[in-house]
Design a protein around this motif. Structure first.
Motif, PDB file in Angstrom:
ATOM      1  N   ASP A 210       0.845  -1.188   0.000  1.00 33.54           N
ATOM      2  CA  ASP A 210       0.000   0.000   0.000  1.00 33.54           C
ATOM      3  C   ASP A 210       0.882   1.240   0.000  1.00 33.54           C
ATOM      4  O   ASP A 210       2.115   1.145  -0.120  1.00 33.54           O
ATOM      5  CB  ASP A 210      -0.967  -0.022   1.180  1.00 33.54           C
ATOM      6  N   GLN A 211       0.274   2.409   0.140  1.00 33.21           N
ATOM      7  CA  GLN A 211       1.038   3.656   0.073  1.00 33.21           C
ATOM      8  C   GLN A 211       2.092   3.766   1.170  1.00 33.21           C
ATOM      9  O   GLN A 211       3.088   4.464   1.005  1.00 33.21           O
ATOM     10  CB  GLN A 211       0.088   4.852   0.167  1.00 33.21           C
ATOM     11  N   ASP A 224      -2.843   1.995  -5.397  1.00 34.69           N
ATOM     12  CA  ASP A 224      -2.452   3.278  -4.817  1.00 34.69           C
ATOM     13  C   ASP A 224      -1.041   3.230  -4.237  1.00 34.69           C
ATOM     14  O   ASP A 224      -0.495   4.263  -3.834  1.00 34.69           O
ATOM     15  CB  ASP A 224      -3.433   3.680  -3.704  1.00 34.69           C
TER      16      ASP A 224
END
Length: 348
Positions: A210-211, A224
């Motif tokens: 994830d980010q 993302d």
């Protein structure tokens, strides 16, 4: 929850090729250019690489319609040394630029024994394996690569600064199937994650983060975040080398200079590719190469498998098996791609 599966639509190679050409003609490409693009994408579908086949009509078509890709691209090839070609893709559809570069490298290798083409001003050019197969069928061994939109963080970094840098290798076999290795430097391509999101499926936590850099099974969070490179820091290093050849040396964009076709679909990406070809006929007779290639494969196939249901294979064996089945039984397209193809190919 996954969506209800719709049976795939089957096409013959000739019919799928005809429809693909019609679709790209409808998007403004000249006849010969549409043939080049369709040849690469249909081979991808026949190899079973559906995320890089005619499903790309969606992204290519969207960008062609907003001017992010030039439909009437003027591709130019210049000779800067006997074995070296520079290709300017004129912001054309990636497979069109790729086919021009492949032909340029084949011509140079035919003349000099080795040929290299660097391409710039291009876009996503599909998978590598169709080009490797075409080269192998003409007697050329190949190393082919491309850079890509940034999806991977530098090793130890916290934001995306390099692409998954696909690279492929091919070696012809006059007495059987060529060896074809086609891989990205990420564990998987983003297209597989997008497909999982579209189908409401989770993904393995080894595919992406994830980010915040945490491994995730959520495809939305993965899109993302960042793709994970193969082999950790080693994959990161290999991805950089591909970008140095495909982007920096070709005078194309590289690293963060590459535009995202998702975030800026109306802007040229200026992707770069490289094609390194060797004319194997300069090394020995076709009988010599066939004997050695078949012996090479036999040594590998002769290893007793740990699982009897999963025999040892050589690179390209799965894809070439699918190619043969596609020609014998028809090519499967999922319902969404079939509908997209029909919509573009239908008379207007």
């Amino acid at each position: 929850m996954s969506s209800t599966a719709t049976p795939p639509t089957k096409y013959s190679e000739a019919e799928l090729t005809r429809l693909g050409i019609l679709a790209f003609r409808a998007l403004g490409l000249p006849e010969q250019d549409a043939q080049d693009v369709t040849r690469v994408l249909v081979l991808a579908d026949m190899f079973g690489l559906s995320t890089h086949g005619l499903s790309r009509l969606e992204s290519y078509g969207d960008r062609l319609k907003v001017g992010g890709i030039a439909a009437q691209a003027q591709v130019t090839v210049s000779t800067v040394a006997p074995a070296l070609r520079l290709v300017d893709g004129g912001n054309g559809v990636g497979p069109l630029v790729g086919m021009h570069a492949l032909r340029a490298a084949m011509e140079a290798a035919g003349e000099c024994g080795v040929g290299v083409a660097f391409a710039r001003a291009s876009n996503h050019f599909g998978p590598v394996s169709p080009y490797s197969l075409i080269a192998a069928q003409s007697g050329f061994a190949s190393i082919i690569g491309s850079n890509a939109t940034t999806t991977i963080a530098p090793w130890g970094g916290s934001d995306a600064r390099l692409g998954n840098s696909p690279i492929g290798f091919g070696v012809p076999n006059p007495g059987g199937d060529p060896f074809l290795l086609d891989m990205a430097m990420s564990v998987v391509a983003r297209a597989k994650i997008r497909r999982a999101l579209k189908q409401g499926q989770s993904i393995p936590d080894t595919w992406a983060t994830d980010q915040a850099g945490r491994p995730t099974t959520d495809p939305a969070a993965a899109l993302d975040g960042f793709l994970l490179p193969i082999g950790g820091h080693k994959g990161y290093g290999l991805a950089l080398m591909v970008d140095l050849f495909a982007g920096l040396l070709s005078n194309a964009a590289y690293l963060t200079h590459v535009k995202s076709w998702v975030e800026a679909p109306d802007e040229p990406q200026n992707l770069g590719h490289f094609f390194i070809l060797i004319d194997t006929r300069r090394l020995g007779s076709t009988a010599w190469l066939a004997q050695r290639m078949n012996d090479f494969a036999a040594i590998l196939h002769g290893s007793a498998p740990v699982d009897p249901d999963q025999p040892v294979i050589v690179p390209g064996e799965i894809e070439l098996g699918r190619l043969a089945r596609s020609r014998a039984e028809g090519i499967d397209l999922d319902a969404d791609t079939a509908a997209l193809l029909a919509a573009y190919a239908s008379p207007r």
